[in-house]
Enzyme design. Structure first.
Site, PDB file in Angstrom:
ATOM      1  N   GLU A 100     -44.913  88.646 141.398  1.00 31.27           N
ATOM      2  CA  GLU A 100     -44.772  89.036 142.807  1.00 31.27           C
ATOM      3  C   GLU A 100     -44.390  90.504 142.911  1.00 31.27           C
ATOM      4  OE1 GLU A 100     -45.315  89.347 146.259  1.00 31.27           O
ATOM      5  OE2 GLU A 100     -45.269  87.176 145.889  1.00 31.27           O
TER       6      GLU A 100
ATOM      7  N   GLU B 109     -41.593  93.723 147.338  1.00 31.28           N
ATOM      8  CA  GLU B 109     -40.148  93.811 147.139  1.00 31.28           C
ATOM      9  C   GLU B 109     -39.362  93.287 148.339  1.00 31.28           C
ATOM     10  OE1 GLU B 109     -41.990  97.518 145.140  1.00 31.28           O
ATOM     11  OE2 GLU B 109     -42.081  96.628 147.148  1.00 31.28           O
TER      12      GLU B 109
ATOM     13  N   SER C  12     -37.731  96.916 140.016  1.00 31.51           N
ATOM     14  CA  SER C  12     -37.689  97.944 141.074  1.00 31.51           C
ATOM     15  C   SER C  12     -36.554  98.959 140.959  1.00 31.51           C
ATOM     16  CB  SER C  12     -37.775  97.306 142.459  1.00 31.51           C
ATOM     17  OG  SER C  12     -39.000  96.584 142.579  1.00 31.51           O
TER      18      SER C  12
ATOM     19  N   CYS D 235     -38.290  93.194 143.132  1.00 26.78           N
ATOM     20  CA  CYS D 235     -39.523  92.422 143.257  1.00 26.78           C
ATOM     21  C   CYS D 235     -39.385  91.112 142.491  1.00 26.78           C
ATOM     22  CB  CYS D 235     -40.702  93.247 142.745  1.00 26.78           C
ATOM     23  SG  CYS D 235     -40.456  93.901 141.075  1.00 26.78           S
TER      24      CYS D 235
ATOM     25  N   SER E  96     -42.781 101.837 137.048  1.00 29.38           N
ATOM     26  CA  SER E  96     -41.810 102.161 138.092  1.00 29.38           C
ATOM     27  C   SER E  96     -41.378 103.609 137.943  1.00 29.38           C
ATOM     28  CB  SER E  96     -40.575 101.257 138.000  1.00 29.38           C
ATOM     29  OG  SER E  96     -40.869  99.945 138.420  1.00 29.38           O
TER      30      SER E  96
ATOM     31  N   HIS F 109     -43.594 101.591 142.648  1.00 27.69           N
ATOM     32  CA  HIS F 109     -43.641 100.441 141.743  1.00 27.69           C
ATOM     33  C   HIS F 109     -45.054  99.881 141.742  1.00 27.69           C
ATOM     34  CE1 HIS F 109     -39.317 100.694 141.480  1.00 27.69           C
ATOM     35  NE2 HIS F 109     -39.305 100.815 142.792  1.00 27.69           N
TER      36      HIS F 109
END
Length: 347
Positions: A7, A10, A67, A81, A237, A250
């Site tokens: 996923e 965020e 993140s 995230c 990142s 990100h």
């Protein structure tokens, strides 16, 4: 679309404090005095760790395994995230701030719509449940509260969720925050964020620097010092530090659920910084996504309709992106949020 994957979208939390002996003279470092061990314990509850960090005179910036975290003297921004438990950070951060003589002044929680909502743990399966958890974690002094789901008519599955709480009806934050979420990244551009053969000889910092250079991220803001990190076998990142301004990117590059985000804080009336529309154009051009959403939060700054229109004109001219939806909502003590959705004109 993959049945399941990482996923990228965020969850973002911002906590703002004021000094009990304001102005901050006795403790100009404020929240930056929180020791790393204490921060690490909070992040452990959230289910992430620090992988890289940088600091300057104004703030500390941490790249996380999921993140980023930014610590200013009176403000903390943390975005995570994956399936992280971000809201578990609220109570311990308030407690750590209280030990430094700082009192919570405002809270803002925001997120997009998850790509894999069913994979999220409670309470992140329902925004209503998230709001309940946040409200239960906050002191009653933050009495001006509002929750809103901003749903674009062209793409209801890409709603923007915002909850704010403030001790004052007027915002004390004279910063504009711009959050960009991008999906369906250009496959060629996304390749920059996969480790190449031979990269196993390099550490994640040097591999991250290579991704920054190859992708063109280093051209978004040439004045920023970039702290970057490459994940294995893919993902990226970075935090950018430019005076008292932060930026962060990100990237989840896997095909089928590719995602990238760009965020920055700025003042619209600071002559020392570039037009935000040009910055956004360069950031989005790195990824060439098929779907873009931009949430702009005007804190203490008055909402500027001309800035909104200029962003739309520049993205149309330079990237052939058409604004399909523009929504606006006002939040007491937290300002105005404008949420724009873009797709290529050919769609």
């Amino acid at each position: 679309m993959a049945v399941s994957g990482f996923e990228g979208f965020e969850k973002r939390l911002e906590l703002r404090f004021f000094d009990d002996d304001k102005p901050i003279t006795k403790n100009p470092m404020g929240l930056r005095l929180i020791d790393f061990e204490s921060l690490d314990q909070v992040l452990n509850e959230v289910q992430c760790t620090v992988v890289s960090a940088v600091a300057n005179r104004s703030f500390d910036a941490y790249v996380l395994s999921e993140s980023s975290l930014f610590v200013y003297p009176t403000k903390i921004i943390i975005k995570t995230c994956g399936t992280t438990q971000l809201l578990k950070s609220i109570r311990p951060l308030i407690h750590l701030a209280r030990n430094l003589g700082l009192t919570l002044r405002a809270c803002r929680y925001s997120r997009g719509s998850f790509i894999f909502p069913k994979a999220q743990p409670f309470p992140y399966t329902s925004f209503k449940d998230e709001v309940i958890v946040v409200e239960e974690s906050l002191p009653k002094s933050l009495c001006y509260r509002k929750a809103s789901v901003m749903t674009p008519s062209n793409n209801p599955s890409r709603a923007w969720h915002v909850f704010t709480a403030s001790a004052d009806v007027e915002s004390d934050e004279h910063v504009v925050v711009v959050e960009v979420c991008m999906t369906e990244l250009d496959r060629v551009n996304a390749r920059s964020f996969f480790k190449r053969k031979g990269d196993e000889k390099n550490n994640s910092d040097s591999a991250g620097k290579e991704m920054t250079r190859l992708s063109g991220i280093d051209n978004i803001n040439a004045n920023a010092y970039i702290c970057d990190f490459a994940f294995d076998p893919c993902g990226y990142s970075m935090n950018g530090v430019d005076g008292d301004r932060y930026s962060t990117i990100h990237v989840t590059p896997e095909d089928g659920f590719s995602y990238a985000s760009f965020e920055c804080g700025l003042s619209l009336y600071d002559n020392g910084h570039e037009d935000i529309s040009e910055v956004l154009s360069r950031a989005i051009d790195v990824f060439r996504p098929s779907d873009v959403s931009i949430a702009t939060t005007y804190g203490g700054e008055d909402y500027n309709h001309e800035v909104t229109k200029r962003v739309e004109r520049v993205l149309a001219k330079k990237l052939d992106l058409k604004c399909r939806s523009r929504l606006m909502d006002e939040f007491p003590g937290s300002g105005t949020v404008v949420y724009q959705s873009f797709t290529p004109r050919r769609k």
